[in-house]
Design a protein around this motif. Structure first.
Motif, mmCIF file in Angstrom:
data_model
loop_
_atom_site.group_PDB
_atom_site.id
_atom_site.type_symbol
_atom_site.label_atom_id
_atom_site.label_comp_id
_atom_site.label_asym_id
_atom_site.label_seq_id
_atom_site.Cartn_x
_atom_site.Cartn_y
_atom_site.Cartn_z
ATOM 1 N N ILE A 43 -26.522 15.659 18.468
ATOM 2 C CA ILE A 43 -25.111 16.007 18.278
ATOM 3 C C ILE A 43 -24.605 16.807 19.472
ATOM 4 O O ILE A 43 -23.489 16.592 19.951
ATOM 5 C CB ILE A 43 -24.913 16.776 16.953
ATOM 6 C CG1 ILE A 43 -25.162 15.828 15.774
ATOM 7 C CG2 ILE A 43 -23.511 17.378 16.874
ATOM 8 C CD1 ILE A 43 -25.222 16.519 14.428
ATOM 9 N N VAL A 48 -18.361 11.557 14.977
ATOM 10 C CA VAL A 48 -19.785 11.902 15.061
ATOM 11 C C VAL A 48 -20.562 11.094 14.028
ATOM 12 O O VAL A 48 -21.605 10.505 14.334
ATOM 13 C CB VAL A 48 -20.005 13.421 14.871
ATOM 14 C CG1 VAL A 48 -21.485 13.750 14.806
ATOM 15 C CG2 VAL A 48 -19.332 14.206 15.987
ATOM 16 N N HIS A 63 -15.187 15.409 19.902
ATOM 17 C CA HIS A 63 -15.274 14.337 18.909
ATOM 18 C C HIS A 63 -14.851 14.890 17.556
ATOM 19 O O HIS A 63 -15.111 16.055 17.249
ATOM 20 C CB HIS A 63 -16.707 13.814 18.779
ATOM 21 C CG HIS A 63 -17.124 12.915 19.889
ATOM 22 N ND1 HIS A 63 -17.518 13.373 21.114
ATOM 23 C CD2 HIS A 63 -17.198 11.571 19.937
ATOM 24 C CE1 HIS A 63 -17.836 12.349 21.888
ATOM 25 N NE2 HIS A 63 -17.638 11.235 21.196
ATOM 26 N N LEU A 111 -23.834 14.435 22.270
ATOM 27 C CA LEU A 111 -22.643 13.645 21.957
ATOM 28 C C LEU A 111 -21.369 14.475 22.106
ATOM 29 O O LEU A 111 -20.364 13.999 22.642
ATOM 30 C CB LEU A 111 -22.743 13.095 20.531
ATOM 31 C CG LEU A 111 -21.549 12.311 20.016
ATOM 32 C CD1 LEU A 111 -21.359 11.037 20.831
ATOM 33 C CD2 LEU A 111 -21.735 11.989 18.542
ATOM 34 N N CYS A 112 -21.408 15.714 21.657
ATOM 35 C CA CYS A 112 -20.194 16.531 21.593
ATOM 36 C C CYS A 112 -19.934 17.340 22.862
ATOM 37 O O CYS A 112 -19.158 18.293 22.838
ATOM 38 C CB CYS A 112 -20.250 17.443 20.374
ATOM 39 S SG CYS A 112 -20.115 16.503 18.837
#
Length: 113
Positions: A48, A61, A56, A51-52
């Motif tokens: 996570i 997510v 997002h 990704l972040c």
């Protein structure tokens, strides 16, 4: 031979609710602490965090990780409690509906998927 699949809720210790309420349109971003604590975080938190690095929504997510929304809400709430992510509160709109800025961000996120 196929690898055994892990049930999504085992990632949260069976929890389906968190202490922090996160709406599906809430925007989250990784902060500096997540990078420093990368070695001590769980695998889910590291994924996570990566990704972040770009903003997002909670829904994005969940979609990108192919996990149920409830699982992602618990994981993100845990990360927020550990100060690993920044949770950007939604601006209230006077007519009760979502703001134009929020709608544009959601549309942009949907186009990315």
């Amino acid at each position: 031979m196929s690898t055994p699949r892990v049930r999504p809720y085992t990632r949260t210790g069976g929890r389906t609710r968190s202490t922090t309420a996160l709406a599906i349109e809430t925007i989250v971003t990784t902060n500096e602490r997540a990078a420093r604590d990368a070695l001590t975080s769980t695998a889910e938190h590291r994924i996570i965090s990566d990704l972040c690095r770009l903003p997002h929504s909670v829904a994005e997510v969940a979609a990108r990780l192919h996990l149920p929304l409830g699982v992602v809400r618990v994981l993100l709430a845990d990360m927020s409690d550990l100060s690993l992510i920044n949770v950007h509160q939604n601006a209230d709109n006077s007519d009760g509906g979502p703001s134009l800025e929020l709608m544009e961000r959601v549309l942009l996120g949907l186009r990315r998927i």
